[in-house]
Design a protein around this motif. Structure first.
Motif, PDB file in Angstrom:
ATOM      1  N   VAL A 194       3.335   5.651 -13.940  1.00  0.00           N
ATOM      2  CA  VAL A 194       2.617   6.895 -14.203  1.00  0.00           C
ATOM      3  C   VAL A 194       1.173   6.595 -14.599  1.00  0.00           C
ATOM      4  CG1 VAL A 194       2.426   8.884 -15.760  1.00  0.00           C
ATOM      5  CG2 VAL A 194       4.647   8.242 -14.828  1.00  0.00           C
ATOM      6  N   PHE A 195       1.002   5.639 -15.513  1.00  0.00           N
ATOM      7  CA  PHE A 195      -0.350   5.273 -15.962  1.00  0.00           C
ATOM      8  C   PHE A 195      -1.164   4.697 -14.811  1.00  0.00           C
ATOM      9  CE2 PHE A 195       1.826   5.217 -20.104  1.00  0.00           C
ATOM     10  CZ  PHE A 195       0.928   5.976 -20.842  1.00  0.00           C
ATOM     11  N   TYR A 196      -0.544   3.843 -14.002  1.00  0.00           N
ATOM     12  CA  TYR A 196      -1.258   3.204 -12.894  1.00  0.00           C
ATOM     13  C   TYR A 196      -1.748   4.244 -11.884  1.00  0.00           C
ATOM     14  CZ  TYR A 196      -2.229   0.147  -8.929  1.00  0.00           C
ATOM     15  OH  TYR A 196      -2.834  -0.487  -7.869  1.00  0.00           O
ATOM     16  N   LEU A 197      -0.861   5.144 -11.478  1.00  0.00           N
ATOM     17  CA  LEU A 197      -1.237   6.132 -10.479  1.00  0.00           C
ATOM     18  C   LEU A 197      -2.276   7.111 -11.011  1.00  0.00           C
ATOM     19  CD1 LEU A 197       2.254   6.913  -8.864  1.00  0.00           C
ATOM     20  CD2 LEU A 197       0.442   5.421  -7.994  1.00  0.00           C
ATOM     21  N   ARG A 198      -2.162   7.468 -12.280  1.00  0.00           N
ATOM     22  CA  ARG A 198      -3.170   8.375 -12.856  1.00  0.00           C
ATOM     23  C   ARG A 198      -4.540   7.704 -12.905  1.00  0.00           C
ATOM     24  NH1 ARG A 198      -1.858  12.931 -16.200  1.00  0.00           N
ATOM     25  NH2 ARG A 198       0.206  13.673 -15.580  1.00  0.00           N
ATOM     26  N   ASN A 254       0.838  -1.187   0.000  1.00  0.00           N
ATOM     27  CA  ASN A 254       0.000   0.000   0.000  1.00  0.00           C
ATOM     28  C   ASN A 254       0.884   1.252   0.000  1.00  0.00           C
ATOM     29  OD1 ASN A 254      -1.443   2.262   1.666  1.00  0.00           O
ATOM     30  ND2 ASN A 254      -3.078   0.943   0.886  1.00  0.00           N
ATOM     31  N   ILE A 255       0.604   2.189  -0.904  1.00  0.00           N
ATOM     32  CA  ILE A 255       1.439   3.379  -1.033  1.00  0.00           C
ATOM     33  C   ILE A 255       1.463   4.198   0.251  1.00  0.00           C
ATOM     34  CG2 ILE A 255       1.555   5.646  -2.139  1.00  0.00           C
ATOM     35  CD1 ILE A 255       0.992   4.371  -4.767  1.00  0.00           C
ATOM     36  N   SER A 301      10.496   0.308  -5.799  1.00  0.00           N
ATOM     37  CA  SER A 301       9.422   0.667  -4.880  1.00  0.00           C
ATOM     38  C   SER A 301       8.126   0.970  -5.625  1.00  0.00           C
ATOM     39  CB  SER A 301       9.831   1.881  -4.038  1.00  0.00           C
ATOM     40  OG  SER A 301      10.900   1.550  -3.178  1.00  0.00           O
ATOM     41  N   TYR A 302       8.256   1.613  -6.794  1.00  0.00           N
ATOM     42  CA  TYR A 302       7.063   1.921  -7.579  1.00  0.00           C
ATOM     43  C   TYR A 302       6.389   0.641  -8.069  1.00  0.00           C
ATOM     44  CZ  TYR A 302       9.763   6.267  -7.745  1.00  0.00           C
ATOM     45  OH  TYR A 302      10.518   7.361  -7.424  1.00  0.00           O
ATOM     46  N   ALA A 303       7.203  -0.322  -8.541  1.00  0.00           N
ATOM     47  CA  ALA A 303       6.653  -1.582  -9.029  1.00  0.00           C
ATOM     48  C   ALA A 303       5.984  -2.362  -7.907  1.00  0.00           C
ATOM     49  CB  ALA A 303       7.752  -2.430  -9.677  1.00  0.00           C
ATOM     50  N   LEU A 304       6.501  -2.223  -6.692  1.00  0.00           N
ATOM     51  CA  LEU A 304       5.941  -2.945  -5.546  1.00  0.00           C
ATOM     52  C   LEU A 304       4.522  -2.474  -5.243  1.00  0.00           C
ATOM     53  CD1 LEU A 304       6.664  -5.128  -3.481  1.00  0.00           C
ATOM     54  CD2 LEU A 304       7.526  -3.324  -1.971  1.00  0.00           C
ATOM     55  N   THR A 305       4.213  -1.235  -5.595  1.00  0.00           N
ATOM     56  CA  THR A 305       2.876  -0.710  -5.343  1.00  0.00           C
ATOM     57  C   THR A 305       1.930  -0.903  -6.531  1.00  0.00           C
ATOM     58  OG1 THR A 305       3.369   1.507  -6.200  1.00  0.00           O
ATOM     59  CG2 THR A 305       3.880   1.081  -3.881  1.00  0.00           C
ATOM     60  N   THR A 306       2.462  -1.311  -7.669  1.00  0.00           N
ATOM     61  CA  THR A 306       1.635  -1.396  -8.878  1.00  0.00           C
ATOM     62  C   THR A 306       1.634  -2.787  -9.505  1.00  0.00           C
ATOM     63  OG1 THR A 306       3.510  -0.572 -10.202  1.00  0.00           O
ATOM     64  CG2 THR A 306       1.913   1.047  -9.418  1.00  0.00           C
ATOM     65  N   LEU A 307       2.810  -3.307  -9.844  1.00  0.00           N
ATOM     66  CA  LEU A 307       2.895  -4.584 -10.561  1.00  0.00           C
ATOM     67  C   LEU A 307       2.825  -5.792  -9.633  1.00  0.00           C
ATOM     68  CD1 LEU A 307       5.724  -3.708 -13.127  1.00  0.00           C
ATOM     69  CD2 LEU A 307       3.248  -3.466 -13.389  1.00  0.00           C
TER      70      LEU A 307
END
Length: 493
Positions: free
Chosen positions: A407-411, A16-17, A103-109
């Protein structure tokens, strides 16, 4: 079947972010880093890690492939890196935590894809420090020869797998890595101060080179412009990507930046402008001062050009000395990024948790620094630079793609998160950056992909043998609980 489904779900479990941000902002914890850098220091850290990564010794590899059209190769790569930098700026200003693309991939992928991204980044940083160490030795020898008429013996300046003369150990490269480790263990403030000084030195010597080389500029040296056609231009891409290695250090350092939502986008823009402008000026100066066929196999190339075009040895000596001093900052920041990458993964339990301990005096993850130094020392001691370039580019480009996807995931799924910067012309600029990165991957030689595959297989074995069971997103051991927020416990339980 149920066990298979459970395993599949566990591979894609996500952090979780908000929990990740809570950990990064938890002062007083044993795995907390100190926010001590402003925009100026961060810009210098970025420029220090990017400029000099390859610009002092990339021409002997790229110009024979592309000819004078290598300037087109540099422009293409600068555009790709610039578009990706915009994506880094948005994501890092939204999720300012240590670990960058991992860290970004851990919250998305999900966990397993993020874990592999982490190993890509460790490949980029660790191999990058080793490659820079090898190139640093060439300029050190050029300086020693110009000043004292003496060179370090070949058996002490070439590894056993050298492309030219086989030696026992590349001692200069080993010494460089050890010096960087000692400085990093003193803390990020001291490292940042040294980096500012070294950036000024390297910019100064590159300006000096450009001024002197442009005085001997001849348009005849630019003909034929593209002797190997478009194939030659793209063949130079992997090595030129190496000259942008370290671009993501601005994001990797997010957890040690004051006011990250404001300072990270600002520093990213400044750093990219300085780096790309400097590269194009130096490339044009070098190509105009020397016939493109003379670059093949040339060691300490910029220094050699100054020896040929100047009536005095002094400019070449100054440039060699500047390269010896300033390339130090590249190895320093590469090892900095590698140690922070290990720190982030260890804090998540994907590497031994002991690596997430920080020194209470200077808040530096010294265990990660030592581990990084050992790995980089081994590679620098035995491997030639030519075997290191393309491997670094693969890790770098794959990390670029992950950041663009983030970027796409967070948007899409978290539009209300606070952003310090937003990529303009969304979604077209991120789409263009992604397409350019995928295309760049096709320019990397097949043999390099084989070595990269072996690296990923080893990483996968480590994951299923250790990381999956010890992940903080799995079940927590009692001694880990004091370092976790309530949100993390809920995510893992």
């Amino acid at each position: 079947m149920d066990q298979l489904k459970q395993t599949s779900r566990s591979l894609l479990r996500r952090r979780n972010i908000q929990d990740m941000l809570a950990v990064a902002e938890s002062p007083g914890r044993r795995n907390h880093l100190s926010r001590s850098m402003g925009a100026a220091s961060l810009t210098m850290l970025g420029v220090g890690n990017v400029i000099g990564t390859g610009i002092f010794f990339v021409f002997s590899i790229t110009v024979p492939k592309a000819g004078p059209a290598v300037v087109i190769s540099f422009i293409f790569v600068a555009i790709i890196a610039g578009l990706t930098a915009l994506c880094y700026a948005e994501v890092a200003s939204t999720v300012p935590v240590s670990g960058s693309a991992y860290s970004y991939a851990l919250t998305t992928l999900g966990e397993f894809p993020a874990y592999l991204v982490g190993w890509c980044l460790m490949l980029e940083y660790g191999v990058g420090a080793a490659a820079v160490g090898v190139g640093w030795g060439d300029y050190l020898n050029a300086l020693l020869e110009a000043v004292f008429g003496w060179r370090i013996p070949q058996w002490l300046s070439n590894g056993p797998m050298s492309d030219t003369v086989t030696g026992v150990i590349n001692l200069p490269a080993v010494v460089l890595v050890i010096l960087c480790a000692v400085l990093l263990m003193r803390g990020v403030k001291e490292s940042a101060r040294i980096t500012v000084i070294l950036v000024v030195v390297k910019i100064s010597v590159l300006v000096m080179f450009s001024v002197i080389a442009f005085r001997s500029f001849s348009s005849d040296n630019l003909s034929p412009f593209a002797p190997n056609g478009f194939t030659g231009i793209t063949a130079a891409f992997p090595a030129i990507f190496f000259t942008y290695t370290g671009l993501e250090i601005l994001a990797t350092a997010s957890e040690e930046v004051k006011e990250p939502r404001k300072n990270i986008p600002r520093a990213t823009g400044y750093a990219m402008l300085i780096v790309s402008s400097a590269y194009l000026i130096v490339v044009l100066a070098a190509l105009g001062a020397q016939k493109w066929t003379a670059f093949d196999g040339q060691e300490a190339g910029l220094s050699k050009i100054l020896l040929d075009v100047s009536s005095s040895k002094l400019p070449a000596i100054i440039l060699a000395a500047g390269a010896v001093i300033s390339v130090f900052s590249v190895a320093l920041t590469s090892m900095y990024a590698q140690s922070r990458m290990m720190f982030a993964m260890a804090r998540d339990g994907l590497l031994p948790r002991g690596l997430s301990k920080v020194n209470p005096r200077n808040l530096s993850p010294n265990r990660c620094v030592v581990t990084t130094a050992v790995l980089a020392t081994v590679m620098a001691a035995i491997l030639p630079m030519s075997k290191l370039w393309d491997m670094i580019s693969i890790g770098m480009i794959l990390a670029f793609i992950v950041v663009i996807l983030t970027v796409f995931y967070l948007r899409r799924y978290m539009p209300d998160l606070e952003r310090g910067f937003s990529v303009p012309l969304y979604p077209w600029l991120p789409l263009g950056a992604a397409a350019a990165c995928v295309w760049a991957l096709t320019t990397i030689p097949e043999a390099t992909w084989t070595w990269f595959g072996a690296w990923m297989i080893f990483a996968t074995i480590v994951y299923f043998g250790y990381s999956r069971r010890h992940s903080t997103l799995s079940q927590h051991r009692a001694e880990d609980l004091e370092t976790l927020t309530d949100g993390e416990l809920a995510a893992g339980g």
